[in-house]
Motif scaffolding. Structure first.
Motif, PDB file in Angstrom:
ATOM      1  N   GLN A   1       0.830  -1.205   0.000  1.00 45.47           N
ATOM      2  CA  GLN A   1       0.000   0.000   0.000  1.00 45.47           C
ATOM      3  C   GLN A   1       0.865   1.257   0.000  1.00 45.47           C
ATOM      4  N   GLN A   2       1.880   1.260   0.864  1.00 41.00           N
ATOM      5  CA  GLN A   2       2.733   2.454   0.984  1.00 41.00           C
ATOM      6  C   GLN A   2       3.573   2.653  -0.266  1.00 41.00           C
ATOM      7  N   THR A   3       4.019   1.553  -0.868  1.00 43.19           N
ATOM      8  CA  THR A   3       4.787   1.655  -2.117  1.00 43.19           C
ATOM      9  C   THR A   3       3.917   2.265  -3.217  1.00 43.19           C
ATOM     10  N   LEU A   4       2.679   1.776  -3.342  1.00 48.74           N
ATOM     11  CA  LEU A   4       1.804   2.294  -4.400  1.00 48.74           C
ATOM     12  C   LEU A   4       1.526   3.782  -4.193  1.00 48.74           C
ATOM     13  N   TYR A   5       1.266   4.159  -2.943  1.00 45.65           N
ATOM     14  CA  TYR A   5       0.980   5.582  -2.696  1.00 45.65           C
ATOM     15  C   TYR A   5       2.197   6.432  -3.084  1.00 45.65           C
ATOM     16  N   GLY A   6       3.380   5.973  -2.728  1.00 51.20           N
ATOM     17  CA  GLY A   6       4.600   6.726  -3.062  1.00 51.20           C
ATOM     18  C   GLY A   6       4.804   6.825  -4.561  1.00 51.20           C
ATOM     19  N   MET A   7       4.487   5.755  -5.277  1.00 52.87           N
ATOM     20  CA  MET A   7       4.625   5.773  -6.737  1.00 52.87           C
ATOM     21  C   MET A   7       3.631   6.769  -7.338  1.00 52.87           C
ATOM     22  N   GLY A   8       2.403   6.738  -6.847  1.00 59.84           N
ATOM     23  CA  GLY A   8       1.370   7.640  -7.365  1.00 59.84           C
ATOM     24  C   GLY A   8       1.671   9.095  -7.055  1.00 59.84           C
ATOM     25  N   GLU A   9       2.141   9.328  -5.829  1.00 62.83           N
ATOM     26  CA  GLU A   9       2.485  10.687  -5.399  1.00 62.83           C
ATOM     27  C   GLU A   9       3.566  11.264  -6.314  1.00 62.83           C
ATOM     28  N   ALA A  10       4.584  10.446  -6.623  1.00 58.67           N
ATOM     29  CA  ALA A  10       5.681  10.923  -7.488  1.00 58.67           C
ATOM     30  C   ALA A  10       5.152  11.284  -8.873  1.00 58.67           C
ATOM     31  N   VAL A  11       4.243  10.474  -9.398  1.00 62.31           N
ATOM     32  CA  VAL A  11       3.695  10.769 -10.734  1.00 62.31           C
ATOM     33  C   VAL A  11       2.931  12.088 -10.702  1.00 62.31           C
ATOM     34  N   LEU A  12       2.103  12.305  -9.684  1.00 63.67           N
ATOM     35  CA  LEU A  12       1.323  13.552  -9.635  1.00 63.67           C
ATOM     36  C   LEU A  12       2.232  14.757  -9.405  1.00 63.67           C
ATOM     37  N   GLU A  13       3.287  14.572  -8.608  1.00 62.79           N
ATOM     38  CA  GLU A  13       4.207  15.694  -8.357  1.00 62.79           C
ATOM     39  C   GLU A  13       4.924  16.120  -9.632  1.00 62.79           C
ATOM     40  N   ARG A  14       5.302  15.151 -10.461  1.00 60.92           N
ATOM     41  CA  ARG A  14       6.129  15.490 -11.641  1.00 60.92           C
ATOM     42  C   ARG A  14       5.331  15.645 -12.912  1.00 60.92           C
ATOM     43  N   HIS A  15       4.077  15.266 -12.913  1.00 63.44           N
ATOM     44  CA  HIS A  15       3.296  15.291 -14.161  1.00 63.44           C
ATOM     45  C   HIS A  15       2.001  16.067 -13.990  1.00 63.44           C
ATOM     46  N   PRO A  16       2.073  17.381 -14.213  1.00 66.74           N
ATOM     47  CA  PRO A  16       0.870  18.201 -14.047  1.00 66.74           C
ATOM     48  C   PRO A  16      -0.256  17.802 -14.986  1.00 66.74           C
ATOM     49  N   GLU A  17       0.094  17.109 -16.075  1.00 65.45           N
ATOM     50  CA  GLU A  17      -0.949  16.703 -17.022  1.00 65.45           C
ATOM     51  C   GLU A  17      -1.801  15.544 -16.494  1.00 65.45           C
ATOM     52  N   VAL A  18      -1.371  14.946 -15.376  1.00 65.12           N
ATOM     53  CA  VAL A  18      -2.105  13.802 -14.818  1.00 65.12           C
ATOM     54  C   VAL A  18      -2.953  14.274 -13.634  1.00 65.12           C
ATOM     55  N   ALA A  19      -4.267  13.937 -13.674  1.00 62.80           N
ATOM     56  CA  ALA A  19      -5.181  14.361 -12.608  1.00 62.80           C
ATOM     57  C   ALA A  19      -5.231  13.351 -11.479  1.00 62.80           C
ATOM     58  N   GLU A  20      -5.147  12.079 -11.824  1.00 61.48           N
ATOM     59  CA  GLU A  20      -5.203  11.031 -10.802  1.00 61.48           C
ATOM     60  C   GLU A  20      -4.616   9.752 -11.391  1.00 61.48           C
ATOM     61  N   ILE A  21      -4.215   8.858 -10.507  1.00 61.80           N
ATOM     62  CA  ILE A  21      -3.651   7.577 -10.952  1.00 61.80           C
ATOM     63  C   ILE A  21      -4.216   6.475 -10.069  1.00 61.80           C
ATOM     64  N   LYS A  22      -4.564   5.357 -10.702  1.00 58.42           N
ATOM     65  CA  LYS A  22      -5.131   4.224  -9.956  1.00 58.42           C
ATOM     66  C   LYS A  22      -4.252   2.996 -10.172  1.00 58.42           C
ATOM     67  N   PHE A  23      -4.146   2.214  -9.110  1.00 59.62           N
ATOM     68  CA  PHE A  23      -3.333   0.997  -9.175  1.00 59.62           C
ATOM     69  C   PHE A  23      -4.161  -0.224  -8.779  1.00 59.62           C
ATOM     70  N   SER A  24      -3.836  -1.326  -9.417  1.00 61.22           N
ATOM     71  CA  SER A  24      -4.320  -2.621  -8.961  1.00 61.22           C
ATOM     72  C   SER A  24      -3.089  -3.530  -8.953  1.00 61.22           C
ATOM     73  N   ALA A  25      -2.769  -4.037  -7.769  1.00 65.53           N
ATOM     74  CA  ALA A  25      -1.480  -4.728  -7.620  1.00 65.53           C
ATOM     75  C   ALA A  25      -1.654  -6.037  -6.845  1.00 65.53           C
ATOM     76  N   PRO A  26      -1.583  -7.161  -7.533  1.00 67.66           N
ATOM     77  CA  PRO A  26      -1.583  -8.430  -6.814  1.00 67.66           C
ATOM     78  C   PRO A  26      -0.261  -8.587  -6.069  1.00 67.66           C
ATOM     79  N   ASN A  27      -0.364  -8.927  -4.803  1.00 70.88           N
ATOM     80  CA  ASN A  27       0.844  -9.150  -4.022  1.00 70.88           C
ATOM     81  C   ASN A  27       1.301 -10.579  -4.305  1.00 70.88           C
ATOM     82  N   LYS A  28       2.311 -10.704  -5.133  1.00 72.31           N
ATOM     83  CA  LYS A  28       2.770 -12.040  -5.553  1.00 72.31           C
ATOM     84  C   LYS A  28       3.679 -12.588  -4.460  1.00 72.31           C
ATOM     85  N   HIS A  29       3.043 -13.354  -3.576  1.00 75.60           N
ATOM     86  CA  HIS A  29       3.748 -13.798  -2.368  1.00 75.60           C
ATOM     87  C   HIS A  29       4.886 -14.770  -2.701  1.00 75.60           C
ATOM     88  N   HIS A  30       5.994 -14.558  -2.032  1.00 74.16           N
ATOM     89  CA  HIS A  30       7.135 -15.482  -2.109  1.00 74.16           C
ATOM     90  C   HIS A  30       7.410 -15.951  -0.694  1.00 74.16           C
TER      91      HIS A  30
END
Ligand SMILES: O=c1[nH]c(=O)c2[nH]c(=O)[nH]c2[nH]1
Length: 301
Positions: free
Chosen positions: A222-251
């Protein structure tokens, strides 16, 4: 008993459009999967069976192939916008059009250290996607572009922890400060407008997502995804929002103690299911209205 027709749309799904540019001996390839759908005043087609307002799905498919030659394929976003506008011109009963495109990557086969002119190998991490929704025509036209990437399979072999979670009598998961973190990421981002250098924006966002996955010390997916999304919004003014769907591939660490072999984080079993599924949106506080932008899930309208 009162019954009415609910939301509906129709179109051609998954036309596999391959365009070769062969103006010089050094060919280029664009390999797309194009789906289109029209929505609007199509009650008669369903209720009385009158198809006079229906531009056949076959025609929609033909148009995708014809435009690949007539208009060419620049970016998938541009191609989808062109198709959507065309379908709204061609079909008076349509109030909105959705065009979804995926693009598969090919890179030149290396022969004697140089990329071959006309031989390619499928490549690339992740599949580029776009979903374009256009509502209306002329002054009333509103275009929404949601682009993204799917099947971006990433793994970090350390730098990931998961602890401090809520526990109850069914909790068996051990806390860890060193685990594998892996996912096959789906990310979709909504553009704020359509005056965008689509290829540049895609390339930069993809690189940024990968960089952040690598460099964020993860306390949870969860924290990784939020950090990834935050970075995209900070650097890309053309992006209004970003959504993720991430299966946690357990090892899971394999217990080698029955064989009197130590396993200090070296041998894992990659489980394919069940998997945690973490989904999150990261949104600008002042994001523009999404309108029909997320009217995008194939199979449902
Ligand atoms: O990153 C994680 N988030 C969770 O919510 C979760 N739940 C779980 O069992 N493992 C993990 N890992």
């Amino acid at each position: 008993m009162a019954i009415h027709l609910g939301a509906n749309q129709y179109g051609k799904a998954e036309s596999r459009v391959v365009r070769i540019y062969r103006d010089t001996p050094r060919h280029q390839i664009r390999d797309l999967n194009v789906s289109s759908a029209l929505r609007g005043r199509f009650e008669d087609a369903h209720i009385t069976g009158d198809q006079s307002a229906v531009l056949p799905t076959d025609t929609q498919k033909n148009t995708a192939f014809a435009f690949a030659k007539e208009k060419g394929i620049d970016s998938i976003e541009e191609f989808a916008l062109t198709l959507a506008d065309h379908f709204l011109e061609a079909s008076a009963a349509a109030d909105g059009a959705r065009v979804e495109i995926e693009e598969y990557n090919w890179e030149r086969i290396s022969v004697d250290g140089a990329g071959h002119d006309h031989s390619f190998v499928r490549s690339g991490a992740g599949i580029r996607t776009t979903v374009v929704n256009v509502d209306g025509r002329g002054d009333d036209r509103k275009a929404h572009v949601v682009s993204g990437i799917r099947a971006l399979t990433v793994l970090k072999s350390t730098g990931s922890e998961f602890h401090g979670f809520l526990k109850d009598k069914y909790t068996t998961l051990k806390e860890t400060d060193d685990r594998i973190l892996a996912t096959s990421l789906v990310a979709r981002w909504r553009y704020d407008h359509t005056d965008v250098d689509w290829d540049k924006s895609y390339d930069e966002i993809k690189s940024l997502l990968l960089e952040k996955f690598a460099t964020i010390h993860s306390l949870a997916l969860q924290q990784t995804l939020y950090g990834m999304g935050e970075a995209v919004l900070e650097r890309h003014p053309e992006v209004a929002e970003i959504k993720f769907s991430a299966p946690n591939k357990h090892h899971f660490l394999v217990d080698l103690s029955p064989f009197e072999v130590e396993n200090p984080g070296e041998v894992f079993i990659a489980a394919d299911r069940p998997y945690g599924l973490i989904e999150a949106s990261v949104v600008r506080d002042d994001a523009t209205d999404a309108g029909s932008a997320w009217h995008a899930v194939p199979g449902f309208c």
